[in-house]
Design a protein around this motif. Structure first.
Motif, short mmCIF file in Angstrom:
data_model
loop_
_atom_site.label_atom_id
_atom_site.label_comp_id
_atom_site.label_asym_id
_atom_site.label_seq_id
_atom_site.Cartn_x
_atom_site.Cartn_y
_atom_site.Cartn_z
N LEU A 15 -4.52 13.60 -3.05
CA LEU A 15 -5.87 13.06 -3.23
C LEU A 15 -6.69 13.87 -4.21
O LEU A 15 -7.57 13.34 -4.88
N GLU A 16 -6.40 15.14 -4.32
CA GLU A 16 -7.16 16.02 -5.22
C GLU A 16 -6.57 16.06 -6.63
O GLU A 16 -7.19 16.61 -7.52
N SER A 17 -5.38 15.49 -6.81
CA SER A 17 -4.77 15.55 -8.16
C SER A 17 -5.05 14.31 -8.96
O SER A 17 -5.42 13.29 -8.48
N GLU A 21 -9.40 17.38 6.82
CA GLU A 21 -9.38 17.61 5.37
C GLU A 21 -8.93 16.35 4.64
O GLU A 21 -9.47 16.00 3.59
N ALA A 27 -3.48 15.52 1.27
CA ALA A 27 -4.72 16.10 0.74
C ALA A 27 -4.52 16.56 -0.70
O ALA A 27 -5.39 16.32 -1.56
N LYS A 28 -3.39 17.18 -0.99
CA LYS A 28 -3.10 17.62 -2.35
C LYS A 28 -3.04 16.44 -3.32
O LYS A 28 -3.57 16.50 -4.43
N ARG A 33 -14.27 11.26 -0.14
CA ARG A 33 -14.74 11.71 -1.45
C ARG A 33 -14.20 10.83 -2.58
O ARG A 33 -14.89 10.57 -3.56
N HIS A 34 -12.95 10.42 -2.46
CA HIS A 34 -12.29 9.67 -3.53
C HIS A 34 -12.25 8.17 -3.26
O HIS A 34 -11.65 7.43 -4.04
N SER A 62 -11.80 13.80 4.79
CA SER A 62 -12.84 14.18 3.84
C SER A 62 -12.44 13.82 2.41
O SER A 62 -13.24 13.29 1.64
N ALA A 63 -11.19 14.09 2.05
CA ALA A 63 -10.72 13.76 0.70
C ALA A 63 -10.65 12.25 0.49
O ALA A 63 -10.99 11.76 -0.60
#
Length: 186
Positions: free
Chosen positions: A184-186, A12, A181-182, A19-20, A15-16
Motif C-alpha cells: 500500500l505504501e509503494s 496499520e 502494508a508495504k 490513506r490510499h 490505516s494505509a
C-alpha cells in the motif's frame, strides 16, 4: 483474544487502506481465515475490507479462484506460482477490491521436509478502473515461518499452550499483514 502485535499490524493495514482509499480482498489457505478475522475485528473496516476466500483444498483453489490444475500439479499448492494465481484470481473475482493478498503453505506437522513451515504470499493490485484490464502482481514471496517466528514478535509472545502449527500461523498472518502494508505504501 488476539496477540497485540497482530492487532497492531491489522490496524496499520487499515490505516494505509484509508490513506490510499483502497479496498482489500484476501485468499487464505494455511492461515484458514485468521487474517480476515483480524481485519474484521477492527471497527469501521467494512469501508476498506471486501472479504476473504478460505481456500484450503486444491479443488476450492481451482473453482473459486481459477488456480490452474497444471500449476498445482507442477508446483503444488505450497509454491510462489500458486500464491500468484490465488492473488490474481481473488482480485479478478472481486470487482470492488483494488488490492489482494493470498497466502498458501504447509505449517505441519507431517509436511514433506522441503515444505515444512514454508509459506508463500502473493500481493496483486488493479492498475485500471476498467475491469477488463487484468490485475498485476505486486510481489510474491516464499518464506520460512520458523525464521519469521525467530526474528519477529511471535518469538516474544507467550507460547501458553500454542502448538508449533499455531505459532507458525501467527507468524504467517503477521508477515502477510506487513506485506500488505508495504504494498500500500509503494
Amino acid at each position: 483474544m488476539f496477540p497485540e502485535f497482530l492487532i497492531q499490524s491489522a490496524e496499520e493495514v487499515k490505516s494505509a487502506l484509508s490513506r490510499h482509499d483502497r479496498k482489500l480482498v484476501l485468499a487464505e489457505s494455511c492461515t484458514g481465515g485468521l487474517v480476515a478475522t483480524l481485519m474484521t475485528s477492527l471497527p469501521g473496516i467494512s469501508d476498506y475490507f471486501c472479504g476473504s476466500a478460505v481456500v484450503y483444498r486444491w479443488d476450492t483453489k481451482m473453482k473459486w479462484l481459477g488456480v490452474q490444475a497444471e500449476t498445482l500439479n507442477q508446483f503444488t499448492d505450497v509454491s510462489r506460482e500458486t500464491a500468484r494465481e490465488m492473488a490474481l484470481g481473488v482480485l479478478q473475482e472481486t470487482p470492488e477490491a483494488s488490492l489482494s493478498a493470498a497466502i498458501t503453505g504447509h505449517l505441519g506437522p507431517g509436511a514433506p521436509e522441503s515444505q515444512d513451515g514454508l509459506v508463500c504470499i502473493g500481493i496483486a493490485r488493479r492498475t485500471s478502473c476498467d475491469l477488463a484490464v487484468p490485475p498485476e502482481l505486486v510481489s510474491v514471496e516464499a518464506l520460512q515461518s520458523d525464521a519469521l517466528i525467530a526474528s519477529g514478535p511471535v518469538q516474544n509472545h507467550p507460547a501458553d499452550g500454542l502448538t508449533l502449527r499455531q505459532r507458525r500461523q501467527l507468524a504467517a498472518a503477521d508477515q502477510m499483514l506487513k506485506l500488505i502494508a508495504k504494498a500500500l505504501e509503494s
